[in-house]
Design a protein around this motif. Structure first.
Motif, PDB file in Angstrom:
ATOM      1  N   LEU A  92      27.767   0.209  69.135  1.00  0.00           N
ATOM      2  CA  LEU A  92      28.379   0.832  70.311  1.00  0.00           C
ATOM      3  C   LEU A  92      28.454   2.347  70.164  1.00  0.00           C
ATOM      4  N   LYS A  93      28.739   2.824  68.952  1.00  0.00           N
ATOM      5  CA  LYS A  93      28.841   4.265  68.698  1.00  0.00           C
ATOM      6  C   LYS A  93      28.117   4.577  67.395  1.00  0.00           C
ATOM      7  N   ARG A  94      27.056   5.379  67.482  1.00  0.00           N
ATOM      8  CA  ARG A  94      26.186   5.597  66.330  1.00  0.00           C
ATOM      9  C   ARG A  94      26.477   6.886  65.578  1.00  0.00           C
ATOM     10  N   THR A  95      27.005   7.920  66.251  1.00  0.00           N
ATOM     11  CA  THR A  95      27.269   9.207  65.597  1.00  0.00           C
ATOM     12  C   THR A  95      28.635   9.739  66.027  1.00  0.00           C
ATOM     13  N   GLY A  96      29.154  10.685  65.236  1.00  0.00           N
ATOM     14  CA  GLY A  96      30.424  11.312  65.589  1.00  0.00           C
ATOM     15  C   GLY A  96      31.492  11.084  64.542  1.00  0.00           C
ATOM     16  N   ALA A  97      32.708  10.931  64.989  1.00  0.00           N
ATOM     17  CA  ALA A  97      33.847  10.801  64.072  1.00  0.00           C
ATOM     18  C   ALA A  97      33.917   9.427  63.412  1.00  0.00           C
ATOM     19  N   TYR A  98      33.272   8.437  64.018  1.00  0.00           N
ATOM     20  CA  TYR A  98      33.278   7.079  63.456  1.00  0.00           C
ATOM     21  C   TYR A  98      32.097   6.296  64.006  1.00  0.00           C
ATOM     22  N   GLY A  99      31.835   5.160  63.388  1.00  0.00           N
ATOM     23  CA  GLY A  99      30.823   4.241  63.889  1.00  0.00           C
ATOM     24  C   GLY A  99      31.503   3.003  64.449  1.00  0.00           C
ATOM     25  N   GLN A 100      30.865   2.377  65.414  1.00  0.00           N
ATOM     26  CA  GLN A 100      31.491   1.201  66.037  1.00  0.00           C
ATOM     27  C   GLN A 100      30.421   0.177  66.424  1.00  0.00           C
ATOM     28  N   CYS A 101      30.762  -1.106  66.233  1.00  0.00           N
ATOM     29  CA  CYS A 101      29.847  -2.188  66.623  1.00  0.00           C
ATOM     30  C   CYS A 101      30.602  -3.237  67.430  1.00  0.00           C
ATOM     31  N   ARG A 102      29.828  -4.070  68.103  1.00  0.00           N
ATOM     32  CA  ARG A 102      30.381  -5.221  68.800  1.00  0.00           C
ATOM     33  C   ARG A 102      29.705  -6.467  68.234  1.00  0.00           C
ATOM     34  N   TYR A 103      30.484  -7.550  68.102  1.00  0.00           N
ATOM     35  CA  TYR A 103      29.932  -8.782  67.556  1.00  0.00           C
ATOM     36  C   TYR A 103      30.365  -9.970  68.404  1.00  0.00           C
ATOM     37  N   GLY A 136      30.551  14.404  54.934  1.00  0.00           N
ATOM     38  CA  GLY A 136      31.907  14.885  55.194  1.00  0.00           C
ATOM     39  C   GLY A 136      32.653  13.888  56.049  1.00  0.00           C
ATOM     40  N   SER A 137      33.041  14.327  57.230  1.00  0.00           N
ATOM     41  CA  SER A 137      33.777  13.452  58.158  1.00  0.00           C
ATOM     42  C   SER A 137      32.959  13.107  59.400  1.00  0.00           C
ATOM     43  N   THR A 138      31.632  13.351  59.328  1.00  0.00           N
ATOM     44  CA  THR A 138      30.781  13.116  60.498  1.00  0.00           C
ATOM     45  C   THR A 138      29.780  12.003  60.226  1.00  0.00           C
ATOM     46  N   VAL A 139      29.770  11.013  61.075  1.00  0.00           N
ATOM     47  CA  VAL A 139      28.842   9.884  60.966  1.00  0.00           C
ATOM     48  C   VAL A 139      27.500  10.276  61.565  1.00  0.00           C
ATOM     49  N   SER A 140      26.420   9.999  60.804  1.00  0.00           N
ATOM     50  CA  SER A 140      25.076  10.348  61.272  1.00  0.00           C
ATOM     51  C   SER A 140      24.290   9.134  61.758  1.00  0.00           C
ATOM     52  N   ASN A 141      24.678   7.944  61.305  1.00  0.00           N
ATOM     53  CA  ASN A 141      23.944   6.751  61.739  1.00  0.00           C
ATOM     54  C   ASN A 141      24.778   5.501  61.434  1.00  0.00           C
ATOM     55  N   VAL A 142      24.466   4.404  62.120  1.00  0.00           N
ATOM     56  CA  VAL A 142      25.186   3.136  61.959  1.00  0.00           C
ATOM     57  C   VAL A 142      24.189   1.979  61.979  1.00  0.00           C
TER      58      VAL A 142
END
Length: 314
Positions: free
Chosen positions: A264-275, A238-244
């Protein structure tokens, strides 16, 4: 007695100044001697004559480089000729080659020909000074040592840079050019980078999406020389991120590359990384700072550095 003391002080000052001048002169003479201890003539003694024509791959690389230099630099830098010397045949020849390519009197270049204002051409000792000169010479010598082996073929390339004539030593084999100060220092690269997103797959059992971004450096003749990049992938329902997941890469021929990434953010409304990504030619250096998760460039030379974060939504 007072006059004698004054005379002695004056003599002492003159002696100190004379000694200092002699030391400076001696230092300069040592530097000049070090710079002049080997020459192209010394190298030619260690070369076995061979074919007077270069392999087809090398000729194509030189021809394509001429076209790109004309297209992007408006003939400010031109290849005007070449002279095949022969095959490097001795260990002494290898050592002389390493000394020559890093000698302060030898010509080199740096910059991105797609951005002509970044291009610099001149003697190593003219483009660099102090610690930067030492770092540049070290980088050139180490990179050349990795590439130039016994049995490598050598030619001299003649150049014209805004009316100034000079030559560079070009080392090659049947596959193509493997070392030349000018070819090693100049690149073709688009600083804007490239992006790609995953296609939609409605049949997938697990919904996922990825985003990829990368930067590419090319040789003067147009083929790929190096690349840095990262890719972030999210898995969601759906709209929920379970893993990144996140991956990174960095590589370059005749140069240095670094790449780091983390989630940076693995679960929730979005996933996020830093590079943190970077690549550069041999005369520069790259370092990674784990505390602020960034790659930085130091010294002089052609380089791409990209630090940032990327968020990806379902």
């Amino acid at each position: 007695m007072k006059k004698l003391v004054t005379t002695f002080k004056l003599f002492a000052v003159i002696s100190v100044l004379t000694l200092s001048a002699c030391q400076d002169e001696s230092s300069n003479m040592v530097q000049e001697t070090a710079s002049a201890k080997v020459s192209s003539a010394d190298l030619k003694k260690e070369i076995t004559p061979g074919s007077k024509t270069v392999p087809e791959n090398v000729q194509l690389q030189i021809n394509d480089s001429k076209k790109n230099l004309e297209k992007y630099l408006n003939n400010d830098l031109q290849i005007t000729g070449m002279n095949v010397l022969g095959k490097l045949s001795t260990q002494k020849g290898l050592e002389i080659s390493q000394e020559l390519v890093s000698n302060r009197e030898q010509f080199t270049a740096e910059g991105n020909i797609l951005a002509p204002e970044t291009v610099k051409v001149g003697k190593i000792g003219g483009l660099f000074s102090g610690d930067q000169l030492a770092e540049a010479q070290k980088g050139l010598k180490e990179a050349a040592a990795e590439q130039i082996k016994t049995g490598t073929d050598v030619l001299e390339i003649s150049w014209n840079y805004k009316g100034e004539q000079f030559t560079s030593l070009c080392f090659y084999n049947d596959s193509g050019i493997i070392w030349d100060n000018v070819f090693a220092g100049l690149v073709m690269m688009d600083a804007r980078g490239n992006t790609e997103v995953s296609p939609t797959d409605a049949q997938a059992k697990v919904a996922s999406k990825w985003f990829k971004e990368w930067w590419t450096a090319n040789w003067l003749w147009g083929s790929k020389r190096g690349e840095i990049g990262y890719q972030i992938t999210i898995y969601y329902t759906g709209s929920t991120v379970s893993n990144v997941d996140v991956s990174d890469w960095g590589n370059i021929s005749l140069g240095k590359a670094k790449s780091e990434s983390k989630v940076l953010k693995r679960t929730g409304a979005y996933g996020q990384c830093r590079y943190a990504l970077g690549l550069c030619t041999p005369t520069g250096s790259l370092s990674f700072n784990s505390s602020n998760f960034t790659v930085s460039f130091s010294g002089l030379g052609s380089n791409i550095v990209s630090n940032g974060t990327k968020s990806l939504y379902p």
